[in-house]
Design a protein around this motif. Structure first.
Motif, PDB file in Angstrom:
ATOM      1  N   ILE A   1      19.617 105.680 -26.423  1.00 43.45           N
ATOM      2  CA  ILE A   1      19.235 104.522 -25.609  1.00 43.45           C
ATOM      3  C   ILE A   1      17.789 104.674 -25.143  1.00 43.45           C
ATOM      4  CG2 ILE A   1      19.795 103.102 -23.599  1.00 43.45           C
ATOM      5  CD1 ILE A   1      22.129 103.130 -25.480  1.00 43.45           C
TER       6      ILE A   1
ATOM      7  N   HIS B   1      14.581  91.749 -12.707  1.00 41.35           N
ATOM      8  CA  HIS B   1      14.236  90.802 -13.768  1.00 41.35           C
ATOM      9  C   HIS B   1      13.228  89.762 -13.294  1.00 41.35           C
ATOM     10  CE1 HIS B   1      16.927  92.135 -16.890  1.00 41.35           C
ATOM     11  NE2 HIS B   1      17.946  92.170 -16.035  1.00 41.35           N
TER      12      HIS B   1
ATOM     13  N   PRO C   1      14.088  93.642 -21.088  1.00 40.18           N
ATOM     14  CA  PRO C   1      15.180  92.770 -21.512  1.00 40.18           C
ATOM     15  C   PRO C   1      16.557  93.366 -21.224  1.00 40.18           C
ATOM     16  CG  PRO C   1      13.690  93.268 -23.361  1.00 40.18           C
ATOM     17  CD  PRO C   1      13.267  94.106 -22.214  1.00 40.18           C
ATOM     18  N   ASN C   2      17.575  92.541 -21.263  1.00 44.31           N
ATOM     19  CA  ASN C   2      18.961  93.024 -21.105  1.00 44.31           C
ATOM     20  C   ASN C   2      19.252  94.061 -22.170  1.00 44.31           C
ATOM     21  OD1 ASN C   2      19.869  89.661 -20.374  1.00 44.31           O
ATOM     22  ND2 ASN C   2      19.812  91.336 -18.925  1.00 44.31           N
ATOM     23  N   GLY C   3      19.922  95.100 -21.760  1.00 47.79           N
ATOM     24  CA  GLY C   3      20.336  96.124 -22.721  1.00 47.79           C
ATOM     25  C   GLY C   3      19.229  97.066 -23.143  1.00 47.79           C
ATOM     26  N   SER C   4      18.079  97.006 -22.473  1.00 45.84           N
ATOM     27  CA  SER C   4      16.976  97.862 -22.914  1.00 45.84           C
ATOM     28  C   SER C   4      17.103  99.285 -22.371  1.00 45.84           C
ATOM     29  CB  SER C   4      15.637  97.250 -22.514  1.00 45.84           C
ATOM     30  OG  SER C   4      15.592  97.079 -21.113  1.00 45.84           O
ATOM     31  N   GLY C   5      17.994  99.517 -21.450  1.00 45.46           N
ATOM     32  CA  GLY C   5      18.214 100.887 -20.978  1.00 45.46           C
ATOM     33  C   GLY C   5      17.780 101.148 -19.545  1.00 45.46           C
ATOM     34  N   LYS C   6      17.528 100.098 -18.780  1.00 44.34           N
ATOM     35  CA  LYS C   6      17.086 100.280 -17.396  1.00 44.34           C
ATOM     36  C   LYS C   6      18.164 100.945 -16.547  1.00 44.34           C
ATOM     37  CE  LYS C   6      16.437  95.841 -16.865  1.00 44.34           C
ATOM     38  NZ  LYS C   6      16.917  95.436 -18.196  1.00 44.34           N
ATOM     39  N   SER C   7      19.393 100.419 -16.656  1.00 47.88           N
ATOM     40  CA  SER C   7      20.480 101.026 -15.873  1.00 47.88           C
ATOM     41  C   SER C   7      20.794 102.425 -16.379  1.00 47.88           C
ATOM     42  CB  SER C   7      21.735 100.162 -15.932  1.00 47.88           C
ATOM     43  OG  SER C   7      21.501  98.941 -15.287  1.00 47.88           O
ATOM     44  N   THR C   8      20.664 102.625 -17.680  1.00 43.37           N
ATOM     45  CA  THR C   8      20.898 103.959 -18.230  1.00 43.37           C
ATOM     46  C   THR C   8      19.939 104.954 -17.586  1.00 43.37           C
ATOM     47  OG1 THR C   8      21.594 102.951 -20.305  1.00 43.37           O
ATOM     48  CG2 THR C   8      20.991 105.285 -20.371  1.00 43.37           C
TER      49      THR C   8
ATOM     50  N   VAL D   1      23.936 107.516 -25.028  1.00 45.84           N
ATOM     51  CA  VAL D   1      25.231 107.207 -24.416  1.00 45.84           C
ATOM     52  C   VAL D   1      26.209 107.036 -25.564  1.00 45.84           C
ATOM     53  CG1 VAL D   1      26.533 105.593 -22.991  1.00 45.84           C
ATOM     54  CG2 VAL D   1      24.145 106.082 -22.444  1.00 45.84           C
ATOM     55  N   GLN D   2      27.299 107.787 -25.535  1.00 46.25           N
ATOM     56  CA  GLN D   2      28.275 107.751 -26.625  1.00 46.25           C
ATOM     57  C   GLN D   2      27.582 107.973 -27.973  1.00 46.25           C
ATOM     58  OE1 GLN D   2      31.695 105.344 -26.189  1.00 46.25           O
ATOM     59  NE2 GLN D   2      31.726 106.783 -24.486  1.00 46.25           N
TER      60      GLN D   2
ATOM     61  N   LYS E   1      24.845 107.215 -28.918  1.00 46.54           N
ATOM     62  CA  LYS E   1      23.897 106.183 -29.340  1.00 46.54           C
ATOM     63  C   LYS E   1      22.613 106.388 -28.535  1.00 46.54           C
ATOM     64  CE  LYS E   1      23.540 101.276 -28.559  1.00 46.54           C
ATOM     65  NZ  LYS E   1      24.240 100.142 -27.983  1.00 46.54           N
TER      66      LYS E   1
ATOM     67  N   GLU F   1      18.561  96.272  -9.780  1.00 47.58           N
ATOM     68  CA  GLU F   1      18.802  94.832  -9.564  1.00 47.58           C
ATOM     69  C   GLU F   1      19.379  94.553  -8.177  1.00 47.58           C
ATOM     70  OE1 GLU F   1      20.285  92.412 -12.671  1.00 47.58           O
ATOM     71  OE2 GLU F   1      19.604  93.765 -14.258  1.00 47.58           O
TER      72      GLU F   1
ATOM     73  N   GLN G   1      23.763  98.620  -9.801  1.00 42.92           N
ATOM     74  CA  GLN G   1      23.753  97.238 -10.288  1.00 42.92           C
ATOM     75  C   GLN G   1      25.127  96.604 -10.054  1.00 42.92           C
ATOM     76  OE1 GLN G   1      22.610  96.758 -14.427  1.00 42.92           O
ATOM     77  NE2 GLN G   1      22.763  94.528 -14.340  1.00 42.92           N
TER      78      GLN G   1
HETATM   79  N1  LIG Z   1      29.492 103.437 -22.325  1.00 45.44           N
HETATM   80  C1  LIG Z   1      28.709 102.863 -23.247  1.00 45.44           C
HETATM   81  N2  LIG Z   1      29.091 102.854 -24.534  1.00 45.44           N
HETATM   82  C2  LIG Z   1      28.309 102.291 -25.489  1.00 45.44           C
HETATM   83  N3  LIG Z   1      27.160 101.690 -25.207  1.00 45.44           N
HETATM   84  C3  LIG Z   1      26.732 101.661 -23.947  1.00 45.44           C
HETATM   85  C4  LIG Z   1      27.490 102.250 -22.903  1.00 45.44           C
HETATM   86  N4  LIG Z   1      26.826 102.072 -21.739  1.00 45.44           N
HETATM   87  C5  LIG Z   1      25.706 101.399 -22.061  1.00 45.44           C
HETATM   88  N5  LIG Z   1      25.643 101.155 -23.377  1.00 45.44           N
HETATM   89  C6  LIG Z   1      24.580 100.440 -24.085  1.00 45.44           C
HETATM   90  O1  LIG Z   1      23.341 100.969 -23.706  1.00 45.44           O
HETATM   91  C7  LIG Z   1      22.349  99.956 -23.737  1.00 45.44           C
HETATM   92  C8  LIG Z   1      21.560  99.989 -22.443  1.00 45.44           C
HETATM   93  O2  LIG Z   1      22.377  99.514 -21.389  1.00 45.44           O
HETATM   94  P1  LIG Z   1      21.814  99.381 -19.914  1.00 45.44           P
HETATM   95  O3  LIG Z   1      22.944  99.027 -19.053  1.00 45.44           O
HETATM   96  O4  LIG Z   1      21.041 100.588 -19.585  1.00 45.44           O
HETATM   97  O5  LIG Z   1      20.825  98.131 -20.064  1.00 45.44           O
HETATM   98  P2  LIG Z   1      19.971  97.405 -18.946  1.00 45.44           P
HETATM   99  O6  LIG Z   1      18.572  97.497 -19.366  1.00 45.44           O
HETATM  100  O7  LIG Z   1      20.294  97.907 -17.599  1.00 45.44           O
HETATM  101  O8  LIG Z   1      20.454  95.907 -19.118  1.00 45.44           O
HETATM  102  P3  LIG Z   1      20.660  94.723 -18.027  1.00 45.44           P
HETATM  103  O9  LIG Z   1      19.307  94.144 -17.797  1.00 45.44           O
HETATM  104  O10 LIG Z   1      21.542  93.752 -18.706  1.00 45.44           O
HETATM  105  O11 LIG Z   1      21.262  95.310 -16.818  1.00 45.44           O
HETATM  106  C9  LIG Z   1      23.094  98.669 -23.980  1.00 45.44           C
HETATM  107  O12 LIG Z   1      22.929  98.321 -25.338  1.00 45.44           O
HETATM  108  C10 LIG Z   1      24.531  98.988 -23.703  1.00 45.44           C
HETATM  109  O13 LIG Z   1      25.405  98.217 -24.460  1.00 45.44           O
END
Ligand SMILES: Nc1ncnc2c1ncn2[C@@H]1O[C@H](COP(=O)(O)OP(=O)(O)OP(=O)(O)O)[C@@H](O)[C@H]1O
Ligand SMILES: [Mg+2]
Lengths: 251, 482
Positions: free
Chosen positions: A18, A205, A37-44, A13-14, A16, A173, A87
């Motif tokens: 994930i 979670h 964990p938060n930010g691990s990429g589940k929503s991605t 994503v961008q 980076k 979620e 989410q």
């Molecule tokens: N548009 C974006 N630009 C930069 N980074 C992004 C973008 N969208 C997501 N990220 C990053 O991608 C990573 C994964 O995000 P994601 O939302 O998939 O996490 P998650 O596992 O669903 O977390 P949570 O449990 O908090 O919902 C995070 O570090 C987030 O900051």
């Protein structure tokens, strides 16, 4: 044939990275849970499966009922039976949930070369599903998610799932923000769609929803990969210990 | 040759569904404008002498006026000598033509547009005056309305048959010298609709006019006059369309509404003039003066407009709130796509005490569309307790379009309360994705979101009109998402 099969999936994503090498397979009739964990990429992962453009696939393949999922536009995926419970559901001012769902339902019918439902038949179908979730009648006429509480938005996502009857439901979620009674209703809704033709991917979670839907598998997404999979015992272990003990495996 | 060309254009821009041409012979004046042209229009219509004098006076004033350029719309100079000011599908006296004798091609045109003129086939509850180029072709349900004392006829007929009312009210809200286009209209106006609702009568059906431009290189200068006598009520609808042509055509109408004590007028427009093609070739210049006067105490006038057509729309349906306790409303949706330009809004002039006005404007710009809201709220010294609420929302689709809001507020009475709110938003990627995830295509998703954005205005429209307006919005948005 698997409902969903993800092979060595890498997503940025961008620019980076994930997700780095996700492997996952859901068989018909299965419910899998993804924790992490938060930010691990589940929503991605969820957004990628639904076709969000920001999610760039750098390697890997995804098959949905044998179709190359990544080659389809978001609406084609939806019409073919992929549903994402968001989410963070968005608000759409001036558009009622009933209106959105009628258009969505009939778009899917057309795609499948089935007859469209007229306004009256659809209203009955919608009313029946709303009843199952204990939603009041005027709910359907309110603009989509506008002014809804966090928990109400989640119930609205589940309502849409019940109406559209997807073959693959990805629920990101869906349990967050729900009160105890709503949690029970949502679990019932998920179980109602448990049949040999469908599969569900639950991102959560907490084990409290999992206790009610009894997932076939529980996976942990960390460091961009699924680092461990197990059954409900794994979810309970995470509840007790958190994710720290897995960090070694992740790196 | 001409026909081939329009056929090609029809196929190219399929999305404008009213863009066909009716092949019909017409009695058309040569291009150009001078006193002889005005005399000839007046003679064709067999008008009484006072009307000719009125026209000529307006023409002389117009000669001394210059075309205004204060709005934000841009267009090349208009050559007023290259326009034909009268075109009629009838030869001879148009007033004498019975529906049975009307060319079937004309009747078919209206049927194709969804407006059958045969009363047996027409929509129940809607009476129609059908104006084709410069003349009224037919007016339905006249007899039934006449039983209640309601006069509903073409302007030409009103001038001949109801001269007293016309003389008294014509130009009383929009005087001939009001502005450049109003003066031009007063000089050359051809046809339009006249309605008079007698005291205490609630009009049992919706009255409507459908304007159709057919002939090439003609202008349409219609004039509509609606008088609601004391404690009467009327709902009026206006629709319009034109063939697709690669030259601009001028439509400069004047609409006057008069509400006497306790009377209520609801005036709705769905404006669907040919907007030009995706490159900005052709389309109607819609330069219109619409104004209502709440002349009596406790009267009410509402303007509701959905503006999706025209290359350029330039209009400000206004209300003069003269009667004490009178109220004015303006509800507008203006959509510009491709190269369309709109500069539209309203004027609310508070003269009487305790007058109320509400303005709700929804502007949507897509493609390279240019959309401006311009509104004046003026509270004069005597308007004690006046209230206005203005809400202006703009929605942008894509990066090349623009939206502007120009609110003018003049308050000369300290007890007045004037509120203005404005928002501009871009259609959200998140909203689009949400809808697509549910199975809607990109265009369907845009159309649904835009419809939602306009919902508060659309629900003011009568049922059939709001269905039509929703369809039009969807068609007008075609090609707006990449
Ligand atoms: N548009 C974006 N630009 C930069 N980074 C992004 C973008 N969208 C997501 N990220 C990053 O991608 C990573 C994964 O995000 P994601 O939302 O998939 O996490 P998650 O596992 O669903 O977390 P949570 O449990 O908090 O919902 C995070 O570090 C987030 O900051
Ligand atoms: Mg998340």
């Amino acid at each position: 044939m698997n409902i969903l099969e993800i092979r060595n999936l890498h997503v940025s994503v961008q620019r980076k990275p994930i997700l780095c090498g996700v492997e996952l397979a859901l068989q018909p009739g299965e419910i899998h849970a993804i924790m992490g964990p938060n930010g691990s990429g589940k929503s991605t992962l969820a957004n990628l499966l639904a076709g969000r453009e920001e999610c760039q696939v750098t390697a890997g393949e995804v098959f949905y009922q044998g179709l190359d999922l990544l080659s389809l536009a978001p609406e084609e995926r939806a019409r073919a039976g992929v549903f994402l419970g968001f989410q963070h559901p968005v608000e759409i001012p001036g558009v009622s949930t009933a209106r959105l769902l009628k258009e969505a339902f009939n778009a899917r019918q057309r795609y499948r070369r089935l007859p469209e439902m007229d306004a009256i038949a659809f209203r009955d179908h919608l009313g029946a599903q709303a009843g199952k979730l204990g939603l009041p009648a005027d709910w359907l006429l309110r603009p989509v998610n506008v002014g809804f509480s966090g928990g109400e938005k989640k119930r609205n996502e589940l309502l849409q799932m019940l109406v559209l009857e997807p073959h693959l439901a990805i629920l990101d979620e869906i349990d967050s923000g729900l009160d105890i009674d709503a949690l029970a209703l949502v679990a019932e809704g998920i179980n109602a769609l448990r049949d040999p033709g469908r599969a569900t991917l639950l991102i959560t979670h907490y084990p409290r929803l999992l206790d009610r839907v009894a997932p076939d598998r529980v996976h942990v997404l960390m460091g961009g990969r699924i680092i461990v999979s197990g059954d409900m015992a794994l979810a309970r272990e995470l509840e007790r210990q958190g994710y720290g003990w897995l960090e070694e495996v992740a790196t | 040759m001409n026909n081939d060309r329009s056929q090609v254009m029809n196929t190219l821009a399929r999305s404008y569904q009213q863009g066909f041409v009716t092949p019909i012979a017409s009695d058309t004046l040569a291009q150009g404008l001078d006193e002889a042209v005005i005399r000839s229009i007046s003679a064709k219509k067999q008008e009484p002498e006072f009307m000719l004098e009125w026209r000529l006076a307006a023409y002389r004033r117009w000669l001394g006026m210059t075309e205004p350029h204060w709005s934000s719309v841009r267009y090349p100079p208009i050559d007023y000598q290259a326009i034909s000011y009268y075109s009629s599908p009838f030869f001879g006296n148009p007033g004498a033509v019975a529906l049975e004798d009307v060319d079937p091609a004309l009747l078919a045109t209206y049927e194709k547009l969804g407006i059958p003129l045969d009363e047996r086939l027409s929509l129940a509850g809607v009476a129609v005056d059908a104006v084709f180029d410069s003349v009224s072709v037919a007016t339905t349900h006249q007899k039934k309305l006449a039983e209640l004392g309601i006069l509903f006829c073409s302007m030409s007929e009103a001038i001949r048959e109801h001269g007293g009312l016309v003389r008294r009210y014509l130009g009383s809200v929009v005087p001939p010298g009001d502005n450049f286009f109003a003066a031009l209209n007063a000089a050359v106006f051809s046809d339009g609709t006249f309605c008079y609702i007698p005291p205490g009568v609630r009009c049992p059906m919706e009255l409507s006019t459908y304007f159709r431009i057919n002939a090439a290189r003609t202008g349409q200068f219609e004039r509509t006059l609606i008088i609601a006598d004391e404690y009467s009520q009327v709902r009026y609808l206006e629709g319009c369309s034109a063939p697709q042509r690669d030259r601009h055509q001028l439509h400069a109408a004047v609409v006057e509404l008069i509400a006497l004590e306790g009377a209520e007028i609801d005036y709705s427009t769905v404006q669907n003039w040919y907007p030009g093609d995706a490159e900005g070739r052709g389309g109607i210049y819609n330069f219109v003066t619409k104004r209502g006067e709440c002349r009596g105490d406790g009267s009410r006038i509402s303007w509701t407009q959905v503006e999706t057509g025209s290359a350029i729309t330039w209009k400000y349906p206004s209300v003069i709130l003269r009667g004490n306790g009178s109220s004015g409303r303006f509800h507008s949706v203006a959509l510009t796509n491709h190269h369309q330009q709109a500069d539209t809004g309203t004027k609310m002039i508070h003269i009487g005490a305790n007058t109320r006005s509400t303005i709700l404007s929804k502007g949507i710009s897509a493609g390279q569309g240019h959309n401006a809201y311009r509104g004046l709220v003026k509270v004069l010294a005597g308007a004690t307790g006046a209230r206005n609420h203005t809400q202006c929302d703009s929605l942008l689709l894509g990066g090349a379009c623009s939206a502007h809001t120009y609110p003018y507020i003049e308050v000369k009475n300290r007890s007045a309360r004037v509120e203005h709110e404005a928002t501009t938003s871009r259609i959200g990627e998140d909203q689009l994705f949400y809808c697509r995830q549910r199975g809607l295509g990109s265009e369907e998703a845009v159309s649904l979101i835009v419809n939602g954005f306009c919902q508060e205005v659309l629900r003011e429209l009568p049922m059939e009109f709001s269905v039509e307006a929703r369809k039009l919005l969807a068609v007008s948005l075609e090609g707006s998402v990449g």
